[in-house]
Design an enzyme around this catalytic site. Structure first.
Site, mmCIF file in Angstrom:
data_model
loop_
_atom_site.group_PDB
_atom_site.id
_atom_site.type_symbol
_atom_site.label_atom_id
_atom_site.label_comp_id
_atom_site.label_asym_id
_atom_site.label_seq_id
_atom_site.Cartn_x
_atom_site.Cartn_y
_atom_site.Cartn_z
ATOM 1 N N THR A 140 105.567 -14.817 -37.796
ATOM 2 C CA THR A 140 106.446 -14.114 -38.739
ATOM 3 C C THR A 140 106.491 -12.627 -38.474
ATOM 4 O OG1 THR A 140 106.152 -15.727 -40.472
ATOM 5 C CG2 THR A 140 106.722 -13.527 -41.183
ATOM 6 N N TYR A 167 113.570 -17.977 -42.810
ATOM 7 C CA TYR A 167 113.540 -17.029 -41.694
ATOM 8 C C TYR A 167 113.053 -17.782 -40.473
ATOM 9 C CZ TYR A 167 108.481 -17.091 -42.149
ATOM 10 O OH TYR A 167 107.173 -17.494 -42.184
ATOM 11 N N THR A 170 100.523 -16.469 -38.732
ATOM 12 C CA THR A 170 99.344 -16.495 -39.613
ATOM 13 C C THR A 170 98.791 -17.903 -39.805
ATOM 14 O OG1 THR A 170 100.735 -16.731 -41.579
ATOM 15 C CG2 THR A 170 100.138 -14.475 -40.898
ATOM 16 N N ASP A 171 99.588 -18.935 -39.539
ATOM 17 C CA ASP A 171 99.129 -20.306 -39.852
ATOM 18 C C ASP A 171 97.861 -20.681 -39.096
ATOM 19 O OD1 ASP A 171 102.383 -21.994 -40.297
ATOM 20 O OD2 ASP A 171 101.290 -20.483 -41.460
ATOM 21 N N LYS A 201 92.984 -18.119 -43.912
ATOM 22 C CA LYS A 201 94.224 -17.912 -44.676
ATOM 23 C C LYS A 201 94.097 -18.664 -45.998
ATOM 24 C CE LYS A 201 99.288 -18.359 -44.326
ATOM 25 N NZ LYS A 201 100.410 -18.701 -43.417
ATOM 26 N N GLU A 243 72.775 -34.053 -49.157
ATOM 27 C CA GLU A 243 73.093 -35.398 -49.695
ATOM 28 C C GLU A 243 73.312 -36.396 -48.566
ATOM 29 O OE1 GLU A 243 75.891 -33.643 -53.169
ATOM 30 O OE2 GLU A 243 75.722 -35.828 -53.117
HETATM 31 N N1 DAS Z 1 104.875 -20.337 -39.434
HETATM 32 C C1 DAS Z 1 104.010 -19.209 -39.572
HETATM 33 C C2 DAS Z 1 103.324 -18.945 -38.240
HETATM 34 O O1 DAS Z 1 104.020 -18.719 -37.248
HETATM 35 C C3 DAS Z 1 104.692 -17.962 -39.961
HETATM 36 C C4 DAS Z 1 103.676 -16.838 -40.110
HETATM 37 O O2 DAS Z 1 103.123 -16.743 -41.187
HETATM 38 O O3 DAS Z 1 103.418 -16.106 -39.142
HETATM 39 O O4 DAS Z 1 102.096 -18.946 -38.256
#
Ligand code: DAS
Length: 362
Positions: free
Chosen positions: A48, A60, A126-127, A199, A319
């Site tokens: 992103t 987007y 970010t994923d 995240k 456990e």
């Molecule tokens: N789909 C997500 C990624 O490319 C968009 C982001 O948050 O960067 O990881």
């Protein structure tokens, strides 16, 4: 108006900055060098931070803008360093895989060995950012700063966070205080260690945290304010991947009420050399899943117990009788990072006791 000029307006809609062709400073040319300024190499992979709105709605597209556009869109970057860079990929990070990890590790190790490079910034979706950061933390052998950065909102969105995150990441990469701390992640004004960051929000800011350790520091106006850590960071294991072109197959089984034992068999049949359990509670297993994982372990498949719960630790023999079943406990590593470490350890050993030592040492 050029594409970059439009981009600048999108990213800084209220910016008084003139468009690229209006400005006489022009673009940041890779390779430009002003004596005495740090040299930062940017490896862009997409996400992103390189995305932009394709409609007025929330929709987007990730991975659209090149790394020069990212640098050009943040004028304050010009005074911090000299830049070179390359587009290693331009994808949404849900499509990142081990082959890109290995490509990045090979390239980062080349860059940090280059005396002309003082730090590396990696722009990333970010994923799966935390997993790439963890993999590089375990495979890059240099004290030079390597900083990953992403964005939750694309260029052009109200409150686009990419520019500020990128400025923070470069500030970290150019700071001598960042050296020797392993791979770092700069997001939303916080600085995290790759090992601990995860995240926690897919939309709200701040979207990353380190549940069991907290951020390493805060970033305010480009300055880093490190928190006070008790003791020294443990020495990270570093795996040499220079001769690897793939990694052992390791699957993750997600824990829930009821059994998922048939899925364990599916992972075994798929040829997994390791299985990570994202267990319930402190890494606990449904009795049928326990039986299936014990059977897999008995066949020489490495079984690591982690937890779907973000806070807390998965410790041995609480456990679950790990000694009896030959399981490994992941400690504070979440399941997706336990998988990264297990893949690397399996390039060295399949013995549970040696694998546990590697987990305890990271
Ligand atoms: N789909 C997500 C990624 O490319 C968009 C982001 O948050 O960067 O990881």
């Amino acid at each position: 108006m050029t594409f970059f000029g439009r981009l600048k307006k999108m990213i800084n809609p209220f910016s008084s900055a003139r468009t690229a062709e209006e400005e006489d400073t022009g673009k940041i040319e890779p390779g430009e060098r002003v004596r005495g300024r740090p040299k930062i190499h940017v490896l862009a992979t997409g996400g992103t931070i390189a995305g932009r709105l394709v409609s007025t709605g929330p929709r987007y597209r990730a991975g659209v803008l090149g790394f020069e556009a990212l640098l050009d869109a943040v004028p304050a970057l010009r005074g911090l360093a000299d830049y070179s860079g390359e587009q290693v990929a331009n994808i949404a990070s849900q499509d990142v895989d081990e082959s890109l990890w290995l490509k990045l590790a090979h390239r980062v190790n080349e860059l940090v060995d280059n005396p002309d490079v003082d730090g590396v910034v990696i722009t990333h979706g970010t994923d799966t950012l935390e997993e790439t950061a963890c993999f590089l933390d375990l495979t890059v052998r240099s004290p030079k700063p390597v900083v990953l950065v992403g964005a939750i909102r694309p260029a052009g969105a109200l409150g686009a966070d990419g520019p500020a995150n990128l400025l923070d990441a470069v500030s970290v990469a150019t700071s001598s205080d960042s050296a020797g701390r392993g791979v770092l992640v700069a997001m939303h004004g916080s600085l995290f260690e790759a090992r601990d960051v995860t995240k926690v929000s897919s939309s709200a800011l701040p979207s990353f945290t380190a549940p069991n350790s907290g951020p390493l520091g805060q970033l305010i106006d480009g300055r880093i304010y490190f928190g006070h850590r008790t003791g020294l960071s443990p020495k990270r294991p570093v795996f040499d991947v220079s001769r690897l072109d793939k990694l052992p197959l390791v699957g993750i089984i997600y824990g829930h009420a009821g059994t998922s034992a048939p899925l364990v068999k599916a992972l075994v049949d798929a040829g997994c050399r390791g299985i990570v359990s994202a267990g319930v509670g402190s890494g606990n297993l449904h009795r049928d899943v326990l039986t299936a994982l014990a059977d897999a372990s008995g066949r020489g498949i490495a079984v690591v117990r982690a937890s779907r719960v973000p806070f807390g630790l998965t410790l041995r023999n609480v456990e679950v009788d790990d000694n009896r079943f030959g399981f490994i406990a992941a400690g504070s590593l979440n399941p997706q990072k336990a998988r990264v470490l297990l893949q690397l350890v399996l390039t060295k050993t399949q013995k549970p006791e040696e694998i546990q030592k590697a987990f305890d040492g990271y």
